[in-house]
Motif scaffolding. Structure first.
Motif, PDB file in Angstrom:
ATOM      1  N   PRO A   3      -4.887  -2.541  -2.079  1.00 52.36           N
ATOM      2  CA  PRO A   3      -5.960  -1.750  -1.461  1.00 52.36           C
ATOM      3  C   PRO A   3      -6.644  -2.552  -0.354  1.00 52.36           C
ATOM      4  N   ILE A   4      -7.253  -1.846   0.596  1.00 52.36           N
ATOM      5  CA  ILE A   4      -7.974  -2.475   1.712  1.00 52.36           C
ATOM      6  C   ILE A   4      -9.400  -1.950   1.701  1.00 52.36           C
ATOM      7  N   SER A   5     -10.320  -2.799   1.338  1.00 56.48           N
ATOM      8  CA  SER A   5     -11.759  -2.486   1.362  1.00 56.48           C
ATOM      9  C   SER A   5     -12.116  -1.233   0.574  1.00 56.48           C
ATOM     10  N   GLY A   6     -11.297  -0.829  -0.393  1.00 56.01           N
ATOM     11  CA  GLY A   6     -11.606   0.333  -1.215  1.00 56.01           C
ATOM     12  C   GLY A   6     -11.466   1.653  -0.492  1.00 56.01           C
ATOM     13  N   GLU A   7     -11.143   1.650   0.813  1.00 49.25           N
ATOM     14  CA  GLU A   7     -11.042   2.884   1.571  1.00 49.25           C
ATOM     15  C   GLU A   7      -9.613   3.220   1.945  1.00 49.25           C
ATOM     16  N   SER A   8      -8.741   2.226   1.948  1.00 43.77           N
ATOM     17  CA  SER A   8      -7.360   2.446   2.319  1.00 43.77           C
ATOM     18  C   SER A   8      -6.483   1.493   1.518  1.00 43.77           C
ATOM     19  N   ALA A   9      -5.206   1.418   1.919  1.00 41.60           N
ATOM     20  CA  ALA A   9      -4.292   0.524   1.220  1.00 41.60           C
ATOM     21  C   ALA A   9      -3.084   0.276   2.102  1.00 41.60           C
ATOM     22  N   LEU A  10      -2.360  -0.803   1.781  1.00 40.19           N
ATOM     23  CA  LEU A  10      -1.065  -1.003   2.406  1.00 40.19           C
ATOM     24  C   LEU A  10      -0.082  -0.034   1.774  1.00 40.19           C
ATOM     25  N   ALA A  11       0.853   0.441   2.576  1.00 41.01           N
ATOM     26  CA  ALA A  11       1.855   1.375   2.069  1.00 41.01           C
ATOM     27  C   ALA A  11       3.197   1.014   2.687  1.00 41.01           C
ATOM     28  N   SER A  12       4.270   1.538   2.098  1.00 37.26           N
ATOM     29  CA  SER A  12       5.616   1.208   2.567  1.00 37.26           C
ATOM     30  C   SER A  12       6.483   2.454   2.545  1.00 37.26           C
ATOM     31  N   VAL A  13       7.302   2.608   3.614  1.00 41.68           N
ATOM     32  CA  VAL A  13       8.255   3.716   3.681  1.00 41.68           C
ATOM     33  C   VAL A  13       9.594   3.187   4.188  1.00 41.68           C
ATOM     34  N   LYS A  14      10.655   3.959   3.937  1.00 41.00           N
ATOM     35  CA  LYS A  14      11.966   3.623   4.473  1.00 41.00           C
ATOM     36  C   LYS A  14      12.215   4.478   5.711  1.00 41.00           C
ATOM     37  N   LEU A  15      12.396   3.785   6.853  1.00 41.17           N
ATOM     38  CA  LEU A  15      12.666   4.452   8.115  1.00 41.17           C
ATOM     39  C   LEU A  15      13.719   3.657   8.865  1.00 41.17           C
ATOM     40  N   ASP A  16      14.609   4.328   9.546  1.00 42.79           N
ATOM     41  CA  ASP A  16      15.613   3.649  10.373  1.00 42.79           C
ATOM     42  C   ASP A  16      16.354   2.580   9.581  1.00 42.79           C
ATOM     43  N   HIS A  17      16.706   2.894   8.358  1.00 42.88           N
ATOM     44  CA  HIS A  17      17.485   1.977   7.511  1.00 42.88           C
ATOM     45  C   HIS A  17      16.730   0.663   7.251  1.00 42.88           C
ATOM     46  N   GLY A  18      15.418   0.728   7.176  1.00 41.10           N
ATOM     47  CA  GLY A  18      14.647  -0.467   6.884  1.00 41.10           C
ATOM     48  C   GLY A  18      13.332  -0.117   6.229  1.00 41.10           C
ATOM     49  N   GLU A  19      12.703  -1.120   5.621  1.00 39.50           N
ATOM     50  CA  GLU A  19      11.400  -0.939   4.976  1.00 39.50           C
ATOM     51  C   GLU A  19      10.296  -1.263   5.993  1.00 39.50           C
ATOM     52  N   PHE A  26       2.784  -0.540   6.315  1.00 41.57           N
ATOM     53  CA  PHE A  26       1.773  -0.077   7.265  1.00 41.57           C
ATOM     54  C   PHE A  26       0.436   0.113   6.561  1.00 41.57           C
ATOM     55  N   ILE A  27      -0.591   0.321   7.353  1.00 41.07           N
ATOM     56  CA  ILE A  27      -1.924   0.611   6.825  1.00 41.07           C
ATOM     57  C   ILE A  27      -2.054   2.120   6.711  1.00 41.07           C
ATOM     58  N   PHE A  28      -2.287   2.588   5.500  1.00 41.82           N
ATOM     59  CA  PHE A  28      -2.386   4.022   5.236  1.00 41.82           C
ATOM     60  C   PHE A  28      -3.710   4.542   5.787  1.00 41.82           C
ATOM     61  N   PRO A  29      -3.726   5.729   6.424  1.00 41.46           N
ATOM     62  CA  PRO A  29      -4.977   6.267   6.970  1.00 41.46           C
ATOM     63  C   PRO A  29      -6.012   6.494   5.874  1.00 41.46           C
ATOM     64  N   PRO A  30      -7.251   6.033   6.069  1.00 37.70           N
ATOM     65  CA  PRO A  30      -8.280   6.091   5.014  1.00 37.70           C
ATOM     66  C   PRO A  30      -8.540   7.495   4.470  1.00 37.70           C
ATOM     67  N   GLY A  31      -8.670   8.494   5.357  1.00 40.66           N
ATOM     68  CA  GLY A  31      -8.971   9.844   4.872  1.00 40.66           C
ATOM     69  C   GLY A  31      -7.885  10.375   3.960  1.00 40.66           C
ATOM     70  N   ALA A  32      -6.628  10.194   4.360  1.00 49.23           N
ATOM     71  CA  ALA A  32      -5.513  10.646   3.536  1.00 49.23           C
ATOM     72  C   ALA A  32      -5.445   9.862   2.229  1.00 49.23           C
ATOM     73  N   TYR A  33      -5.776   8.564   2.304  1.00 50.61           N
ATOM     74  CA  TYR A  33      -5.712   7.730   1.099  1.00 50.61           C
ATOM     75  C   TYR A  33      -6.723   8.203   0.050  1.00 50.61           C
ATOM     76  N   GLN A  34      -7.904   8.613   0.494  1.00 47.30           N
ATOM     77  CA  GLN A  34      -8.907   9.086  -0.457  1.00 47.30           C
ATOM     78  C   GLN A  34      -8.410  10.327  -1.210  1.00 47.30           C
ATOM     79  N   LEU A  35      -7.715  11.213  -0.510  1.00 46.82           N
ATOM     80  CA  LEU A  35      -7.191  12.416  -1.155  1.00 46.82           C
ATOM     81  C   LEU A  35      -6.029  12.092  -2.091  1.00 46.82           C
ATOM     82  N   VAL A  36      -5.129  11.205  -1.643  1.00 47.30           N
ATOM     83  CA  VAL A  36      -3.980  10.843  -2.480  1.00 47.30           C
ATOM     84  C   VAL A  36      -4.438  10.146  -3.753  1.00 47.30           C
ATOM     85  N   SER A  37      -5.359   9.198  -3.610  1.00 49.63           N
ATOM     86  CA  SER A  37      -5.803   8.432  -4.776  1.00 49.63           C
ATOM     87  C   SER A  37      -6.564   9.287  -5.776  1.00 49.63           C
TER      88      SER A  37
END
Length: 596
Positions: free
Chosen positions: A555-571, A574-585
């Motif tokens: 998590p980052i400052s309780g408002e966001s978090a680091l996240a990981s996705v697979k794109l272009d055959h690689g991991e 990135f920093i997850f957008p805070p507003g979306a992170y609040q809804l997901v969490s």
């Protein structure tokens, strides 16, 4: 008297009455009104004006090349506005009443009575006429004045307000601006008599940028110099000082001067000599303009910066971008060597990399480079033997900006970066023999890897195409089924409580997921970023079988978090957008394990 005679007399009386009315109504001469004292005076045509006070030196100003200048009792630029105000008042000057010549003759010693004998005189000359005005006494109330125009019979009584525009001494008409328009100067010489230091500057006629030529060849801070010249242009002489000897000049710090400032250009140079502060007011100093033989006082702050150190006049911008950037080459060890190349109006590519490039991030890099600030002038007159001490014999990184693509030798700007010490990084521009220091904060703003420029848009899908959302955390799973717009329900193999509205909002945010920024690519140590087998993974399944999966780390400052996705055959981390992170969490997580 018969009726016929009576009628005749009646007609005669009516005719006489009509004639008398006509004379009074239409044939009377116009009433005497205010008379212009100088009816032919046109201020625009005046070329000279003299003031002859009763017991003071003559004041004379002439118009030359559109500018007024005093020629008596000294030669000095004049206040055009003050002279023009007097001429305008004289043009509009009216007399009421006017004293005729005959009336003057009736009074013995009339000139003495009206103060027109030993009186002040004004002499005005134009291209084709000359006026001489003798100013007499004021009338008893004091609101009017007697005057005579030589060559015009009689005398005049005029309003006295215009007398305020007549200078009492030459100082009233002396121009109090320190200098005229400053934009035409293209060379500056500063000689500091206190420090024994000379600085010279020259302005490039093409770029209009200033460059220091003495005591070293270096880029000058053009904005700073322009500001200092503007101060002089707006500055004013506060008081004119009479000086009678060289000893007086020495006492004022003007012989020799503490500072000499020479400004040269297409016209005559302007040279200021500056001396000591006033004994009773340190905020003011004595000064002199060479060629005008006049000592004055002025505000010390106007010239104070010119006493500064050499480095205070140097350009603190590390780079100046004088043309649009079409290519940026980032040279570094290993994979740190890559090229950003503009394609079209605002598209960028990185040759050798398939991912889309974030044009906004490239523009941010250009702005960052343009704003890099020199925090320290570390060393001048650098030789090759000096470079190893600063890590610049083999720079760790080099950034080259070009106006055209294809690795052209035409370079807008480039910078080499070396080692760091005392919270600053040593840098140099290859075409200069200086070493500068930039702050670690500025250094850390510079991207190092090509992957940092990948487009931040991760995916973009329509929520109506979602069939289900899979949640996986520490071996526990949950499935959320999509039954249509705004309809969500838990699968039979999942338990708990579901908030349909919150779930719909969270998936809506996931549908247009955009990274705040990239944190890493193909991480060698994912655990350092909080990615483990127990991390929460959210997978959105679309009706075509495609899966969009994101894993959450630290998590980052309780408002966001680091996240990981697979794109272009690689991991990609990135920093997850805070507003979306609040809804997901809140709506896309598994319920806490029940207490044992």
């Amino acid at each position: 008297m018969n009726s016929k005679t009576t009628s005749i007399w009646f007609v005669i009386a009516a005719a006489l009455a009509g004639a008398i009315f006509a004379v009074h109504q239409y044939l009377q001469p116009p009433a005497a009104g205010p008379v212009l004292v100088l009816p032919n005076l046109s201020p625009a045509s005046v070329t000279s004006i003299e003031i002859h006070p009763t017991n003071a030196p003559e004041i004379q100003a002439n118009l030359t090349n559109g500018n007024w200048a005093l020629i008596q009792p000294m030669v000095f630029p004049a206040q055009s506005a003050a002279i023009e105000a007097l001429l305008d008042a004289l043009q509009r000057l009216t007399a009421a009443p006017r004293i005729s010549a005959a009336e003057l003759l009736k009074h013995k010693d009339a000139d003495a009575q009206y103060g027109l004998t030993a009186a002040p005189r004004l002499v005005i000359e134009s291209d084709n006429q000359r006026w001489q005005i003798i100013v007499g006494k004021k009338t008893a109330p004091g609101d009017a004045v007697y005057l005579r125009v030589v060559g015009v019979p009689g005398a005049f009584v005029t309003d006295a307000n215009w007398l305020k525009l007549i200078p009492r001494s030459a100082d009233d008409w002396r121009d109090r601006s320190l200098a005229g328009v400053m934009e035409n100067f293209d060379s500056i010489l500063v000689t500091n008599g206190i420090k024994g230091l000379a600085m010279a500057f020259h302005r490039d006629p093409g770029t209009r940028l200033w460059r220091m030529t003495q005591p070293l060849q270096a880029r000058a801070d053009s904005g700073h110099i322009a500001e200092l010249l503007q101060r002089i242009q707006q500055g004013e002489i506060q008081q004119f000082i009479g000086v009678s000897s060289t000893n007086d000049l020495a006492h004022l710090g003007l012989q020799p001067p503490n500072l000499t400032l020479s400004l040269a250009g297409a016209g005559l140079p302007v040279v200021f000599q500056l001396g000591n502060a006033l004994t009773n007011d340190a905020s003011r100093i004595y000064g002199e303009r060479v060629g005008l033989d006049t000592v004055f006082t002025t505000v010390a702050a106007t010239f104070a910066p010119w006493y500064g150190a050499v480095n205070s006049f140097r350009d603190t911008n590390l780079l100046e971008l004088t043309a649009p950037v079409a290519e940026i080459e980032m040279r570094g060890p290993g994979t740190n060597h890559f090229v950003l190349r503009r394609e079209g109006t605002n598209d960028w590519k990185i040759p050798g990399y398939a991912f889309p490039v974030d044009a906004a991030n490239v523009e941010l890099l250009i702005r960052t480079l343009a704003s890099l600030h020199i925090a320290d002038f570390v060393k001048d007159a650098v030789t090759p033997a000096d470079l190893p001490a600063y890590g610049l014999d083999k720079p760790s990184r080099e950034i080259i900006l070009r106006p055209a693509t294809g690795g052209s030798n035409n370079v807008i700007a480039n910078v080499e970066l070396g080692t760091n010490q005392n919270n600053e990084v040593y840098v140099r521009r290859p075409r200069e023999n200086f070493i500068y220091g930039i702050t670690m904060e500025d250094y850390n703003r510079l991207p190092e890897q090509a992957w940092e420029f990948r487009s931040r848009r991760i995916w973009n899908f329509n929520v109506n195409d979602v069939t289900q959302v899979l949640l996986d955390e520490a071996g526990r799973k949950r499935r959320i089924l999509h039954g249509g717009p705004g309809k969500w329900d838990l699968a039979a193999d999942s338990t708990g409580i579901l908030d349909e509205n919150g779930t719909d909002q969270a998936v809506q945010e996931l549908a247009h997921l955009t990274a705040v920024g990239w944190a890493g690519h193909n991480l060698k140590h994912p655990g350092y970023y909080g990615f483990t087998t127990n991390s929460l993974r959210v997978t959105v399944v679309l009706n075509d079988g495609k899966k969009c999966s994101v894993e959450f780390g630290l998590p980052i400052s309780g408002e966001s978090a680091l996240a990981s996705v697979k794109l272009d055959h690689g991991e990609w981390a990135f920093i997850f957008p805070p507003g979306a992170y609040q809804l997901v969490s809140q709506y896309l997580t598994l319920p806490a394990r029940p207490s044992p």
